[in-house]
Enzyme design. Structure first.
Site, PDB file in Angstrom:
ATOM      1  N   GLU A   1      34.288  23.333 101.563  1.00  0.00           N
ATOM      2  CA  GLU A   1      35.071  22.373 102.345  1.00  0.00           C
ATOM      3  C   GLU A   1      35.949  23.209 103.266  1.00  0.00           C
ATOM      4  O   GLU A   1      36.903  23.843 102.827  1.00  0.00           O
ATOM      5  CB  GLU A   1      35.932  21.485 101.434  1.00  0.00           C
ATOM      6  CG  GLU A   1      35.142  20.626 100.449  1.00  0.00           C
ATOM      7  CD  GLU A   1      34.587  19.346 101.078  1.00  0.00           C
ATOM      8  OE1 GLU A   1      34.789  19.136 102.288  1.00  0.00           O
ATOM      9  OE2 GLU A   1      33.960  18.561 100.345  1.00  0.00           O
TER      10      GLU A   1
ATOM     11  N   HIS B   1      25.868  15.624 105.077  1.00  0.00           N
ATOM     12  CA  HIS B   1      25.713  14.305 105.706  1.00  0.00           C
ATOM     13  C   HIS B   1      24.682  14.363 106.844  1.00  0.00           C
ATOM     14  O   HIS B   1      23.850  15.265 106.882  1.00  0.00           O
ATOM     15  CB  HIS B   1      27.074  13.760 106.141  1.00  0.00           C
ATOM     16  CG  HIS B   1      28.104  13.894 105.069  1.00  0.00           C
ATOM     17  ND1 HIS B   1      28.080  13.140 103.914  1.00  0.00           N
ATOM     18  CD2 HIS B   1      29.161  14.753 104.930  1.00  0.00           C
ATOM     19  CE1 HIS B   1      29.086  13.506 103.120  1.00  0.00           C
ATOM     20  NE2 HIS B   1      29.754  14.487 103.710  1.00  0.00           N
TER      21      HIS B   1
END
Length: 321
Positions: A285, A111
């Site tokens: 993650e 992101h």
């Protein structure tokens, strides 16, 4: 009345008479003592016996083996990332420093902190081989507002420092230096163009409360459109397994309890960053930002240093073969 005594020159008690021999010995000792003291001072100034007894310097700098950096007791957020110290407390290079000279690693911080200000741009669809998907997303955040984009960039900086100290050439797909993105297809192209030996995309999940732990995402076998992962599925799995093992060991975190069947490994075919890669690449993650216990870790600078250390050790192991 108390008795008061006074001894003055006239009332000193008589002293016994000393013999001439005793006077000679006293004179001799008086001459010898200063000489002995002078000799001792010179002896000490020249370094003493030189046998290096307790707390005694040898007069030359001694070398000390560097202690390994990081690990479960790794540095916290306020310390220099990746620093190690010798027993004397002086900074020293980590073991194996320079061993990755000539190797290229691309770090992909998921992101972008400014994505939320460019919703039209990041919602634009791009080709990921199997279908078309949004350029990027804003990512998730903790309930207190700590964003995934801030987390990934911080871990990326720490990881870059650790890998560069091993001699690797490290490139980031973004460093908070662009208005949004890059899009997922461009992220893949950056790693490809760098001819990277390994690419790691850093993320944190946004699952439900009670879902905890980390997982590493591996590319599945995809051959469609611009995507062909046949050559990278095997090495990417090797890279991902090493990162998963070292990440868990260094951070003390457990593999995900909600995906991956406890292995900490998940294979996906719907991520453009993996589908379009031509070099070994995985996603990690690091935890679930929506779970309060995982969030407490993800917002800790000390824990983020351990996260970077765990990822780094997995990459180093992969590159050393």
């Amino acid at each position: 009345m108390a008795r008061v005594s006074y001894a003055g020159p006239e009332f000193d008690p008589p002293h016994p008479r000393r013999s001439p021999l005793r006077r000679t010995l006293v004179v001799a000792l008086a001459a010898l003592v200063p000489g002995a003291l002078l000799g001792w001072v010179a002896y000490e100034a020249l370094g003493g016996s030189g046998d290096g007894g307790p707390d005694r310097g040898t007069g030359a700098a001694s070398s000390s083996q560097a202690s390994p950096s990081g690990g479960p007791g790794g540095t916290g957020g306020d310390e220099r990332p990746g620093a190690s110290a010798s027993p004397s407390g002086t900074a020293s290079a980590p073991a194996g420093a320079g061993s990755l000279k000539g190797r290229v690693v691309v770090i992909d911080p998921g992101h972008n902190p400014a994505n939320a200000e460019h919703t039209a741009e990041i919602n634009r669809k791009v080709d990921i081989g199997t279908n078309r998907k949004e350029c990027d997303t804003t990512g998730t955040s903790t309930n207190s507002g700590y964003s995934e984009a801030a987390f990934t960039l911080d871990v990326a900086h720490r990881l870059r420092t650790l890998l560069e100290r091993q001699g690797a050439t490290v490139k980031l797909t973004q460093d908070g230096d662009r208005p949004y993105g890059p899009c997922v297809d461009e992220r893949a192209r950056i790693g490809n163009a760098a001819h990277a030996d390994a690419v790691v995309s850093i993320h944190a999940d946004g699952s439900g409360t009670g879902n905890r732990g980390y997982h590493v995402i591996l590319p599945g076998a995809v051959r469609a459109g611009a995507a062909d992962t046949g050559a990278i599925v095997g090495p990417s799995r090797d890279l991902g397994k090493l990162i998963a093992d070292d990440f868990g060991r260094v951070t003390g975190s457990a593999p995900s309890n909600y995906i991956g069947d406890g292995s900490g490994l998940v294979t996906r075919k719907d991520l453009g960053g993996l589908n379009l890669s031509t070099v070994p690449k995985v996603f990690i993650e690091c935890g679930n930002m929506r779970d309060s216990k995982d969030a407490a870790l993800l917002t800790s600078g000390a824990w983020r240093q351990k996260a970077a250390q765990g990822i780094s050790e997995g990459i180093v192991s992969f590159l050393r073969g």
